[in-house]
Design a protein around this motif. Structure first.
Motif, short mmCIF file in Angstrom:
data_model
loop_
_atom_site.label_atom_id
_atom_site.label_comp_id
_atom_site.label_asym_id
_atom_site.label_seq_id
_atom_site.Cartn_x
_atom_site.Cartn_y
_atom_site.Cartn_z
N PHE A 44 0.83 -1.21 0.00
CA PHE A 44 0.00 0.00 0.00
C PHE A 44 0.86 1.25 0.00
O PHE A 44 1.91 1.29 0.63
N ARG A 45 0.36 2.30 -0.65
CA ARG A 45 1.02 3.61 -0.61
C ARG A 45 0.96 4.17 0.80
O ARG A 45 1.90 4.79 1.29
N SER A 95 -9.33 -7.11 -5.47
CA SER A 95 -8.62 -5.91 -5.03
C SER A 95 -8.77 -5.77 -3.53
O SER A 95 -9.63 -6.39 -2.90
N LEU A 97 -8.43 -2.68 -0.31
CA LEU A 97 -8.30 -1.27 -0.01
C LEU A 97 -8.51 -1.01 1.47
O LEU A 97 -9.07 -1.84 2.18
N ASP A 128 -3.78 -5.20 -6.98
CA ASP A 128 -4.71 -4.07 -7.06
C ASP A 128 -5.03 -3.58 -5.65
O ASP A 128 -5.86 -4.16 -4.95
N THR A 129 -4.34 -2.52 -5.21
CA THR A 129 -4.50 -2.00 -3.85
C THR A 129 -4.83 -0.52 -3.89
O THR A 129 -4.52 0.18 -4.85
N GLN A 130 -5.46 -0.07 -2.81
CA GLN A 130 -5.70 1.36 -2.62
C GLN A 130 -5.41 1.68 -1.17
O GLN A 130 -6.00 1.07 -0.27
N VAL A 133 -7.05 6.92 2.67
CA VAL A 133 -7.33 8.28 2.23
C VAL A 133 -7.66 9.10 3.47
O VAL A 133 -8.58 8.76 4.21
#
Length: 160
Positions: A44-45, A95, A97, A128-130, A133
């Motif tokens: 992850f970012r 994905s 997240l 596929d990650t997010q 936020v």
């Protein structure tokens, strides 16, 4: 003689209650025995608000737990290892997240299953990650964006 019997009985009740609390805490935190699982990985970012022990959920139901988090010094991303319940087999185009439980709620990791006929194997990495936020960052961007667009429209010359 009756005092000793009373003390032993009260001690037994206290010990049984303590054992009950330990069993309950183990079930709530996911440390209850019997369930088998397998590991998956993701990068992850940002994992803001996620720690070891954070829930991994699918359709709102807990299906796993984050077991390891570390910074990858080459990519500067956070590498996560998490367990998945053996009964849940994820397609390899799924994905993952980081979601929030609301404005004031904590974060959790959400799995969104794909539709591939091929499934992840233990130890595979979800590509596929997010990341997380930040709501504060979103609010700041919204306010900064509205002021910039107002400034630029006022500064543009009318002309022909």
């Amino acid at each position: 003689m009756s005092e000793n019997t009373t003390e032993v009985l009260v001690g037994g009740v206290v010990l049984a209650a303590a054992l009950g609390f330990v069993v309950y805490a183990g079930q709530v935190t996911g440390f209850s025995g019997g369930g088998s699982s397998y590991d998956l990985r993701a990068s992850f970012r940002s994992v803001e608000g996620v720690t070891v022990g954070t829930d991994v959920r699918l359709a709102g139901v807990k299906v796993g737990t984050i077991t390891q988090l570390e910074l990858n010094p080459e990519t500067f991303f956070a590498d996560a290892v998490f367990t998945m319940d053996d009964r849940i087999v994820l397609p390899d185009d799924s994905s993952i997240l980081i979601s929030q439980e609301g404005l004031l709620g904590g974060n959790f990791v959400e799995v969104q299953p794909g539709g591939s006929p091929i499934n992840f194997e233990p130890g595979d990495e979800i590509q596929d990650t997010q990341g997380a936020v930040s709501l504060i960052t979103l609010f700041l961007r919204a306010f900064d964006g509205s002021s910039e667009s107002a400034d630029t429209s006022a500064a543009e010359p009318d002309g022909g």
